[in-house]
Design a protein around this motif. Structure first.
Motif, PDB file in Angstrom:
ATOM      1  N   ASN A   1     -41.380   0.420  29.838  1.00 18.28           N
ATOM      2  CA  ASN A   1     -40.948  -0.524  28.808  1.00 18.28           C
ATOM      3  C   ASN A   1     -41.709  -1.845  28.880  1.00 18.28           C
ATOM      4  OD1 ASN A   1     -39.073   0.685  27.213  1.00 18.28           O
ATOM      5  ND2 ASN A   1     -37.359  -0.600  27.878  1.00 18.28           N
TER       6      ASN A   1
ATOM      7  N   ASN B   1     -39.025   1.442  34.810  1.00 14.70           N
ATOM      8  CA  ASN B   1     -38.918   0.217  34.003  1.00 14.70           C
ATOM      9  C   ASN B   1     -40.289  -0.277  33.554  1.00 14.70           C
ATOM     10  OD1 ASN B   1     -36.214   0.210  34.470  1.00 14.70           O
ATOM     11  ND2 ASN B   1     -36.205  -1.490  35.926  1.00 14.70           N
TER      12      ASN B   1
ATOM     13  N   TRP C   1     -43.356   9.159  27.224  1.00 12.51           N
ATOM     14  CA  TRP C   1     -42.286   9.081  28.215  1.00 12.51           C
ATOM     15  C   TRP C   1     -42.003  10.504  28.677  1.00 12.51           C
ATOM     16  CZ3 TRP C   1     -39.879   5.854  31.224  1.00 12.51           C
ATOM     17  CH2 TRP C   1     -38.524   6.018  31.583  1.00 12.51           C
TER      18      TRP C   1
HETATM   19  C1  LIG Z   1     -36.479  -0.036  27.079  1.00 14.94           C
HETATM   20  O1  LIG Z   1     -36.093  -1.111  26.263  1.00 14.94           O
HETATM   21  C2  LIG Z   1     -35.194  -0.767  25.242  1.00 14.94           C
HETATM   22  C3  LIG Z   1     -35.024  -1.989  24.344  1.00 14.94           C
HETATM   23  O2  LIG Z   1     -34.922  -3.153  25.089  1.00 14.94           O
HETATM   24  C4  LIG Z   1     -33.918  -0.247  25.861  1.00 14.94           C
HETATM   25  O3  LIG Z   1     -33.018   0.133  24.867  1.00 14.94           O
HETATM   26  C5  LIG Z   1     -34.236   0.945  26.756  1.00 14.94           C
HETATM   27  O4  LIG Z   1     -33.097   1.366  27.429  1.00 14.94           O
HETATM   28  C6  LIG Z   1     -35.283   0.593  27.752  1.00 14.94           C
HETATM   29  N1  LIG Z   1     -35.687   1.773  28.484  1.00 14.94           N
HETATM   30  C7  LIG Z   1     -35.952   1.754  29.778  1.00 14.94           C
HETATM   31  C8  LIG Z   1     -36.419   3.023  30.370  1.00 14.94           C
HETATM   32  O5  LIG Z   1     -35.844   0.754  30.458  1.00 14.94           O
END
Ligand SMILES: *[C@@H]1O[C@H](CO)[C@@H](O)[C@H](O)[C@H]1NC(C)=O
Ligand SMILES: *[C@@H]1O[C@H](CO)[C@@H](O)[C@H](O)[C@H]1NC(C)=O
Ligand SMILES: *[C@@H]1O[C@H](CO)[C@@H](O)[C@H](O)[C@H]1NC(C)=O
Length: 290
Positions: A228, A225, A269
């Motif tokens: 992001n 997480n 990533w």
């Molecule tokens: C990152 O954020 C995006 C948009 O909020 C979301 O679609 C995605 O699943 C997230 N990815 C992770 C790895 O948390």
């Protein structure tokens, strides 16, 4: 030993063997934190750039330098740039205390900034070519340095860290571990994360370091997480969308994905990769323009 190696050693012995990692005992450090400063000046300096390579927890300048998976020593020999290797006095870098999370606050970030200033003068570094890299705790410190010393740093390439300020200690403890952040529960808005960066040096209004952020999708130490959250943070600081302008699959290698957010923020990533993502010398050097 192969004969050719021996011949090379005999012919060019002193020059080939001269460059070593050296400690700088006095780097004009006025911060309260006193990490060690080590420097590697290659035999043939061909560049006026500086790369600062920041170690992970339970490591040191010397062991990071000698780690065959950390390629900056080889990069320095190949391209002729100087590298600085900070060495922490605690197990991990202090990315939790107010002192380290504030410009000129006296913490580890302040001491590393002093190393950079010392290196700029001593090795004739172009102040517009100061690059930071690190893994894990060193990646967290790379984010903190980008936030606290944007005036000193040109670009950052960090592997498997957390956003600047994510490891903050509510009690102000230095070099504290933060389970909320490491576990991926420090989820916030881009605005909040951007404010955290701006709050570390509130009077600053100049350019910011270009950020390259690597993270593995199965990181069991610093939750994925945090990829992001770190992207949210720096896209907010640069005032760009957190939706990539382009996404390149299998770049720079199979199962990695490169996400571009304009010229100043790039995410990589790494699908199926744990802690930490190995350093990719070519891609990091390319981000730095080396
Ligand atoms: C990152 O954020 C995006 C948009 O909020 C979301 O679609 C995605 O699943 C997230 N990815 C992770 C790895 O948390
Ligand atoms: C851990 O960090 C979060 C921010 O990421 C902060 O809100 C929280 O207070 C910290 N936890 C401790 C125990 O200091
Ligand atoms: C940026 O900060 C400097 C020094 O504090 C100040 O002189 C300048 O006016 C500021 N520029 C802007 C655009 O706010």
């Amino acid at each position: 030993m192969h004969i050719p190696t021996l011949v090379t050693a005999l012919t060019f012995g002193p020059a080939v063997l001269a460059a070593q990692l050296k400690q700088i005992s006095n780097y004009n450090n006025n911060a309260q934190a006193k990490p060690g400063m080590w420097v590697y000046v290659p035999d043939s300096v061909k560049s006026d750039a500086l790369v600062v390579a920041i170690h992970s927890c339970q490591s040191s300048a010397q062991s990071y330098f000698q780690n065959s998976k950390i390629p900056w020593h080889q990069g320095s020999d190949r391209k002729g740039y100087v590298t600085v290797w900070p060495s922490s006095t605690s197990q991990c870098w202090d990315v939790s205390s107010k002192a380290s999370l504030t410009h000129n606050g006296g913490g580890d970030s302040n001491a590393i900034a002093n190393m950079i200033k010392y290196a700029i003068t001593t090795y004739n570094i172009d102040p517009k070519k100061v690059y930071i890299t690190g893994g894990s705790s060193g990646a967290m410190m790379s984010n903190v340095l980008a936030a606290t010393y944007p005036d000193l740093i040109t670009a950052v390439s960090l592997y498997s860290g957390v956003p600047a300020g994510c490891f903050v200690s509510s009690s102000g403890q230095s070099a504290a571990w933060n389970n909320t952040c490491s576990g991926g529960q420090s989820i916030s808005t881009a605005q909040h994360w951007g404010d955290v960066v701006r709050g570390m040096y509130p009077s600053y209004n100049g350019t910011r370091p270009r950020m390259q952020i690597w993270h593995g999708s199965v990181d069991g130490t610093l939750s994925p997480n945090n990829y992001n959250e770190t992207i949210k943070q720096w896209t907010n600081v640069f005032g760009v969308s957190m939706t990539p302008t382009s996404t390149k699959p299998d770049t720079p290698e199979r199962n990695y994905r490169m996400d571009d957010f304009g010229p100043n923020v790039e995410g990589i990533w790494a699908v199926g990769v744990g802690h930490s993502v190995p350093s990719h010398l070519d891609a990091s050097e390319a981000w730095f323009g080396l």
